[in-house]
Design a protein around this motif. Structure first.
Motif, PDB file in Angstrom:
ATOM      1  N   PRO A   1      56.320  22.667  14.482  1.00 39.37           N
ATOM      2  CA  PRO A   1      57.233  23.598  13.248  1.00 39.37           C
ATOM      3  C   PRO A   1      57.037  24.705  13.298  1.00 39.37           C
ATOM      4  N   GLU A   2      56.900  25.377  13.498  1.00 38.45           N
ATOM      5  CA  GLU A   2      56.544  26.930  13.238  1.00 38.45           C
ATOM      6  C   GLU A   2      56.681  27.265  14.551  1.00 38.45           C
ATOM      7  N   ASP A   3      56.447  26.616  15.105  1.00 37.78           N
ATOM      8  CA  ASP A   3      57.049  27.233  17.083  1.00 37.78           C
ATOM      9  C   ASP A   3      58.891  27.723  16.926  1.00 37.78           C
ATOM     10  N   LYS A   4      59.298  26.496  16.262  1.00 37.32           N
ATOM     11  CA  LYS A   4      60.480  26.409  16.620  1.00 37.32           C
ATOM     12  C   LYS A   4      61.300  27.377  15.457  1.00 37.32           C
ATOM     13  N   VAL A   5      60.152  27.451  14.493  1.00 33.50           N
ATOM     14  CA  VAL A   5      60.893  28.483  12.775  1.00 33.50           C
ATOM     15  C   VAL A   5      60.826  29.335  14.110  1.00 33.50           C
ATOM     16  N   ASN A   6      59.673  29.933  14.354  1.00 38.46           N
ATOM     17  CA  ASN A   6      59.637  31.599  15.237  1.00 38.46           C
ATOM     18  C   ASN A   6      60.753  31.864  16.566  1.00 38.46           C
ATOM     19  N   ASP A   7      60.725  30.370  16.922  1.00 34.27           N
ATOM     20  CA  ASP A   7      61.644  30.435  18.657  1.00 34.27           C
ATOM     21  C   ASP A   7      63.067  30.853  17.648  1.00 34.27           C
ATOM     22  N   PHE A   8      63.499  30.483  16.385  1.00 36.82           N
ATOM     23  CA  PHE A   8      64.699  30.798  16.126  1.00 36.82           C
ATOM     24  C   PHE A   8      64.842  32.638  15.411  1.00 36.82           C
ATOM     25  N   VAL A   9      63.571  32.757  14.859  1.00 35.11           N
ATOM     26  CA  VAL A   9      63.971  34.527  14.599  1.00 35.11           C
ATOM     27  C   VAL A   9      64.165  35.202  15.975  1.00 35.11           C
ATOM     28  N   SER A  10      63.215  34.386  17.446  1.00 34.64           N
ATOM     29  CA  SER A  10      63.552  35.564  18.864  1.00 34.64           C
ATOM     30  C   SER A  10      65.076  35.645  18.743  1.00 34.64           C
ATOM     31  N   ALA A  11      65.504  33.805  18.810  1.00 30.72           N
ATOM     32  CA  ALA A  11      66.852  34.374  19.880  1.00 30.72           C
ATOM     33  C   ALA A  11      67.765  34.679  18.626  1.00 30.72           C
ATOM     34  N   TYR A  12      67.690  34.857  16.733  1.00 31.83           N
ATOM     35  CA  TYR A  12      68.538  36.292  15.724  1.00 31.83           C
ATOM     36  C   TYR A  12      68.163  37.483  16.530  1.00 31.83           C
ATOM     37  N   ASN A  13      66.814  37.973  17.167  1.00 26.13           N
ATOM     38  CA  ASN A  13      66.599  39.694  17.218  1.00 26.13           C
ATOM     39  C   ASN A  13      67.397  39.391  18.686  1.00 26.13           C
ATOM     40  N   HIS A  14      67.244  38.799  19.114  1.00 25.70           N
ATOM     41  CA  HIS A  14      67.700  38.869  20.940  1.00 25.70           C
ATOM     42  C   HIS A  14      69.145  38.247  20.661  1.00 25.70           C
ATOM     43  N   GLN A  15      69.679  38.063  19.421  1.00 28.14           N
ATOM     44  CA  GLN A  15      71.384  37.648  20.087  1.00 28.14           C
ATOM     45  C   GLN A  15      72.177  36.347  20.389  1.00 28.14           C
ATOM     46  N   ASN A  16      70.856  35.119  20.159  1.00 31.34           N
ATOM     47  CA  ASN A  16      71.465  34.494  21.644  1.00 31.34           C
ATOM     48  C   ASN A  16      71.416  33.317  20.949  1.00 31.34           C
ATOM     49  N   VAL A  17      73.078  32.832  20.773  1.00 34.12           N
ATOM     50  CA  VAL A  17      73.387  32.170  19.725  1.00 34.12           C
ATOM     51  C   VAL A  17      73.477  31.029  20.326  1.00 34.12           C
ATOM     52  N   ARG A  18      74.164  30.811  21.277  1.00 33.05           N
ATOM     53  CA  ARG A  18      73.901  29.395  21.820  1.00 33.05           C
ATOM     54  C   ARG A  18      71.939  28.409  22.055  1.00 33.05           C
ATOM     55  N   ALA A  19      70.788  29.940  22.275  1.00 35.22           N
ATOM     56  CA  ALA A  19      69.832  29.105  21.580  1.00 35.22           C
ATOM     57  C   ALA A  19      69.491  29.176  19.741  1.00 35.22           C
TER      58      ALA A  19
END
Length: 133
Positions: free
Chosen positions: A7-25
């Motif tokens: 589950p921690e991997d998904k949280v880190n993926d979400f933070v990365s998507a936020y930082n790259h403004q990847n709304v679709r992700a």
């Protein structure tokens, strides 16, 4: 044995998507009623626009939502997550990930304690809710 997503991997993926403004992700990482309704509405709008205009307007909109960092030199807010702990139920299909989130904008930084609620579905973790604690 193989690799299992945490589950921690998904949280880190979400933070990365936020930082790259990847709304679709970011949208794709959620599985809750409100987001699923939004996905359905976007899909319906896309089908209608494709039938009438020949293009999927919802896909076109999603491509324009993120601001390209390299193209526009975006220097907006950045999110950093520090995972404090993870609680899981006995079935290992639900998890709570306790994080401290730092959001930096310009020179100001704000810290918040956030819980990410996740549920495993088809061997993949999805965020079902995010709350402050």
């Amino acid at each position: 044995m193989g690799y299992f997503n945490k589950p921690e991997d998904k949280v880190n993926d979400f933070v990365s998507a936020y930082n790259h403004q990847n709304v679709r992700a970011m949208i794709g990482m959620f599985d809750n009623q409100e987001v699923n309704q939004m996905k359905s509405a976007m899909s319906f709008a896309g089908e209608i626009s494709e039938a009438t205009l020949g293009i999927d307007a919802s896909e076109l909109l999603m491509d324009f939502l993120p601001i390209s960092e390299s193209l526009l030199g975006y220097t907006g807010s950045r999110m950093d997550a520090y995972i404090q702990s993870t609680d899981m139920d006995l079935l290992h299909s639900e998890a709570k990930v306790y994080t401290q989130i730092s959001i930096s904008e310009d020179e100001a930084t704000e810290n918040e304690n956030i819980i990410f609620f996740l549920k495993k579905k088809d061997r993949e973790w999805y965020i079902t809710d995010i709350q402050e604690y």
